[in-house]
Design a protein around this motif. Sequence first.
Motif, PDB file in Angstrom:
ATOM      1  N   ILE A 247     -54.006   4.531  22.602  1.00  0.00           N
ATOM      2  CA  ILE A 247     -54.395   3.122  22.603  1.00  0.00           C
ATOM      3  C   ILE A 247     -53.479   2.329  23.533  1.00  0.00           C
ATOM      4  O   ILE A 247     -53.932   1.478  24.312  1.00  0.00           O
ATOM      5  N   LEU A 248     -52.179   2.603  23.459  1.00  0.00           N
ATOM      6  CA  LEU A 248     -51.227   1.890  24.313  1.00  0.00           C
ATOM      7  C   LEU A 248     -51.451   2.215  25.785  1.00  0.00           C
ATOM      8  O   LEU A 248     -51.346   1.329  26.653  1.00  0.00           O
ATOM      9  N   ALA A 249     -51.764   3.468  26.098  1.00  0.00           N
ATOM     10  CA  ALA A 249     -52.023   3.852  27.494  1.00  0.00           C
ATOM     11  C   ALA A 249     -53.258   3.131  28.034  1.00  0.00           C
ATOM     12  O   ALA A 249     -53.268   2.663  29.179  1.00  0.00           O
ATOM     13  N   SER A 250     -54.291   3.041  27.214  1.00  0.00           N
ATOM     14  CA  SER A 250     -55.492   2.317  27.621  1.00  0.00           C
ATOM     15  C   SER A 250     -55.184   0.833  27.834  1.00  0.00           C
ATOM     16  O   SER A 250     -55.681   0.216  28.793  1.00  0.00           O
ATOM     17  N   PHE A 251     -54.363   0.263  26.982  1.00  0.00           N
ATOM     18  CA  PHE A 251     -53.969  -1.138  27.119  1.00  0.00           C
ATOM     19  C   PHE A 251     -53.236  -1.378  28.446  1.00  0.00           C
ATOM     20  O   PHE A 251     -53.508  -2.358  29.153  1.00  0.00           O
ATOM     21  N   VAL A 252     -52.337  -0.488  28.795  1.00  0.00           N
ATOM     22  CA  VAL A 252     -51.587  -0.623  30.048  1.00  0.00           C
ATOM     23  C   VAL A 252     -52.540  -0.592  31.244  1.00  0.00           C
ATOM     24  O   VAL A 252     -52.432  -1.405  32.177  1.00  0.00           O
ATOM     25  N   TYR A 253     -53.503   0.331  31.203  1.00  0.00           N
ATOM     26  CA  TYR A 253     -54.425   0.467  32.343  1.00  0.00           C
ATOM     27  C   TYR A 253     -55.267  -0.790  32.527  1.00  0.00           C
ATOM     28  O   TYR A 253     -55.386  -1.313  33.650  1.00  0.00           O
ATOM     29  N   TYR A 254     -55.837  -1.295  31.461  1.00  0.00           N
ATOM     30  CA  TYR A 254     -56.780  -2.420  31.593  1.00  0.00           C
ATOM     31  C   TYR A 254     -56.087  -3.785  31.606  1.00  0.00           C
ATOM     32  O   TYR A 254     -56.616  -4.730  32.191  1.00  0.00           O
ATOM     33  N   ASP A 255     -54.927  -3.906  30.968  1.00  0.00           N
ATOM     34  CA  ASP A 255     -54.297  -5.216  30.886  1.00  0.00           C
ATOM     35  C   ASP A 255     -53.117  -5.388  31.838  1.00  0.00           C
ATOM     36  O   ASP A 255     -52.614  -6.497  31.996  1.00  0.00           O
ATOM     37  N   PHE A 256     -52.656  -4.307  32.438  1.00  0.00           N
ATOM     38  CA  PHE A 256     -51.568  -4.415  33.405  1.00  0.00           C
ATOM     39  C   PHE A 256     -52.029  -3.999  34.801  1.00  0.00           C
ATOM     40  O   PHE A 256     -51.917  -4.761  35.766  1.00  0.00           O
ATOM     41  N   CYS A 257     -52.581  -2.794  34.911  1.00  0.00           N
ATOM     42  CA  CYS A 257     -52.996  -2.301  36.226  1.00  0.00           C
ATOM     43  C   CYS A 257     -54.109  -3.153  36.836  1.00  0.00           C
ATOM     44  O   CYS A 257     -54.184  -3.314  38.062  1.00  0.00           O
ATOM     45  N   PHE A 258     -54.993  -3.716  35.989  1.00  0.00           N
ATOM     46  CA  PHE A 258     -56.131  -4.461  36.504  1.00  0.00           C
ATOM     47  C   PHE A 258     -55.730  -5.811  37.110  1.00  0.00           C
ATOM     48  O   PHE A 258     -56.542  -6.469  37.754  1.00  0.00           O
ATOM     49  N   LYS A 259     -54.484  -6.217  36.897  1.00  0.00           N
ATOM     50  CA  LYS A 259     -54.048  -7.498  37.453  1.00  0.00           C
ATOM     51  C   LYS A 259     -53.693  -7.401  38.936  1.00  0.00           C
ATOM     52  O   LYS A 259     -53.499  -8.421  39.599  1.00  0.00           O
ATOM     53  N   ASP A 260     -53.600  -6.192  39.439  1.00  0.00           N
ATOM     54  CA  ASP A 260     -53.255  -5.985  40.851  1.00  0.00           C
ATOM     55  C   ASP A 260     -54.215  -4.966  41.440  1.00  0.00           C
ATOM     56  O   ASP A 260     -54.445  -3.898  40.845  1.00  0.00           O
ATOM     57  N   HIS A 261     -54.800  -5.264  42.593  1.00  0.00           N
ATOM     58  CA  HIS A 261     -55.803  -4.387  43.188  1.00  0.00           C
ATOM     59  C   HIS A 261     -55.237  -3.005  43.493  1.00  0.00           C
ATOM     60  O   HIS A 261     -55.884  -1.973  43.211  1.00  0.00           O
ATOM     61  N   PHE A 262     -54.017  -2.960  44.025  1.00  0.00           N
ATOM     62  CA  PHE A 262     -53.416  -1.667  44.349  1.00  0.00           C
ATOM     63  C   PHE A 262     -53.133  -0.856  43.076  1.00  0.00           C
ATOM     64  O   PHE A 262     -53.422   0.348  43.015  1.00  0.00           O
ATOM     65  N   LEU A 263     -52.548  -1.520  42.065  1.00  0.00           N
ATOM     66  CA  LEU A 263     -52.246  -0.822  40.823  1.00  0.00           C
ATOM     67  C   LEU A 263     -53.518  -0.319  40.132  1.00  0.00           C
ATOM     68  O   LEU A 263     -53.533   0.747  39.522  1.00  0.00           O
ATOM     69  N   ARG A 264     -54.588  -1.104  40.259  1.00  0.00           N
ATOM     70  CA  ARG A 264     -55.848  -0.678  39.656  1.00  0.00           C
ATOM     71  C   ARG A 264     -56.354   0.606  40.301  1.00  0.00           C
ATOM     72  O   ARG A 264     -56.758   1.548  39.607  1.00  0.00           O
TER      73      ARG A 264
END
Length: 619
Positions: A434-451
């Motif tokens: 659950i935490l890994a999914s949260f990081v992907y959608y709520d952190f990585c999605f804020k930056d195009h490169f990180l996404r």
Amino acid sequence: MIDILIFCLLVWLILGMGKAFLDFLKLQCHSVLEECVLSFGLGAGALALMVLTIGLFGFLFKGVLLAMLVLLSIVFLRGIAQMRRNIFETLKDFIRSSFSTFERFLIITVLFVAMLTLIGSLSPVMGMDAAAYHMQDVKIFIQQHRIILIPFTRESLWPFLIQMLFALGLCLKGVVLAKLFHFAYYGASFFAIYLLCRRYWPRPNSLLAASIFAITPAIFTGTTYAYTDLAVVFYTVLAFYGFFTWLDTNQTRWFCLSGIMAGFLLGIKITSAVVPAIILALYLHKILFSRIGFKQKTLPVMVFILAMMACCGVWYVRSWLILGNPIFPFAGSLFNGNGYPKDYTQGFHAFAGIGLGWKQYVSMLWFLTLNPARFGGESIGLVFLLFLPMLVFVRNVPKFVRYVFVIAWALYTSWFFVYQYTRFFYPTLFFLCILASFVYYDFCFKDHFLRKLGTLLLIGCFGYSAALAIYHHAEKFPVVFGLTAQREYLMKHERSFGIADYVNTHIPKDAKVLIVAEPRLYYFDREVAMADLIQLDLLSKKQASGRTLDDFMCSNGYCNYMVVMRDLSRNKPLAPSLTAKDYFKGYDKNLLKTVEFTYRDERYLYELWKINGNIGEHP
């Protein structure tokens, strides 16, 4: 295929039973998926307790079990028909649904891994705990037609909720039907995790969390064995699901459901007691400073405890009445010495893990990922090492995620100090998903490169897991599809089968066989007992004074034949292997047969000895 068909019919019955219990509790479900997941949990637990009741009264016969299933099918026919209609309608809606490219990738990968895992689950009994007691004790229960205390065992009075389902499958059809119950909990856990996340998150986030769990190598490899660990995950998820729903609705009936699921959980493993402890701690945190009345504060927790005890109490009361210790063989000092010595029950860290200390505590995920052999299992995959460290950069963490983080930390800490074994880490693992999914959608999605980077990393991890699934399960294809005889397959893959096959063929049927250093007893068709458990039984019953171990074994009939296993593997344990000279000193012993087993980096040597009654020199 007949096993799969029979199992599908059993699942329909379980769902129908569970639906009736949901209606009795007046729980209002908001989706067919929620109804199905909760119904499966309630129905499977209730069915297991019914098998237990039949077994305790000595009616564990195939005919009796079939009669029970027919009667239940008639009683719950309405619920079965309703669940069938609802599921087919949901499948139609699923097919019509529109998914993103990434969601389709997740679904296809999970289905691919699940299909390979299902095929692997159709293979014969293998694995340490499965062959040592999960299926071994169940086999004896069926032979005796009664659920009893098996002499010289430590587990036969343990909480055996899932083993009751194994007994149902083994008695009705055989090993494959029994093992399919563990696979069912694999699928049910996937949907339960999705359901929990879906209460707070959109569909893509929830699907990713459940998918990470399903494609974790440690999870899908463990699914193919007759273990109980995925049932632990499933009931852990549902216990917290009931708690979170109570938090949102303040309806006591949902806290009651949480207690029921926690009770089923304690009916599987005593080590799962940390789950209701965490739930009660979170409950106290919520109501401690609230201004509600005393009745409103105490009623939910009383309902939770009573529901939990109603679903698991039989296991612990039974052990207390028979052995004087509800959690035998542990904590013997608290129960008038009825238990094993502390040196035995507190020595788990000598066999698995990396020890205790703050360095080990903070670096555990690294070792679980890259050095899984030290924890007795497969790797947990790279997803957690890649994504969880990014949590330190996250701001404005939602309340649900804060709860998940605290629960994951508490479960991890308990696991770290109790038993560092991969399968015991499963309940912590799903919260990390659950935490890994949260990081992907709520952190990585804020930056195009990180996404883009995060997406590529996830695709790589999922692809690697799919390749591992092929690697682990492909070798089981020949025996599953009838291309290889079961005996030939077991000779090559199950270390205990060769010596067991020889004993079954050459030793008299009424002989008792002493087994030294080999816990896997399932394939022995003679009355067998492990030497170390006989010794512990002698100590726990305070009979050691004036009696030697050899005399005690002879008085119980274990002084004619002896099988000794010696571990000659490259990564063998630090403790020296026992030999035939360590038992029956002064007796004449003749070596009848040696059997060697070699597979990959494993090598074991088995010796079958005939113990003569006359006193003589050492062989």
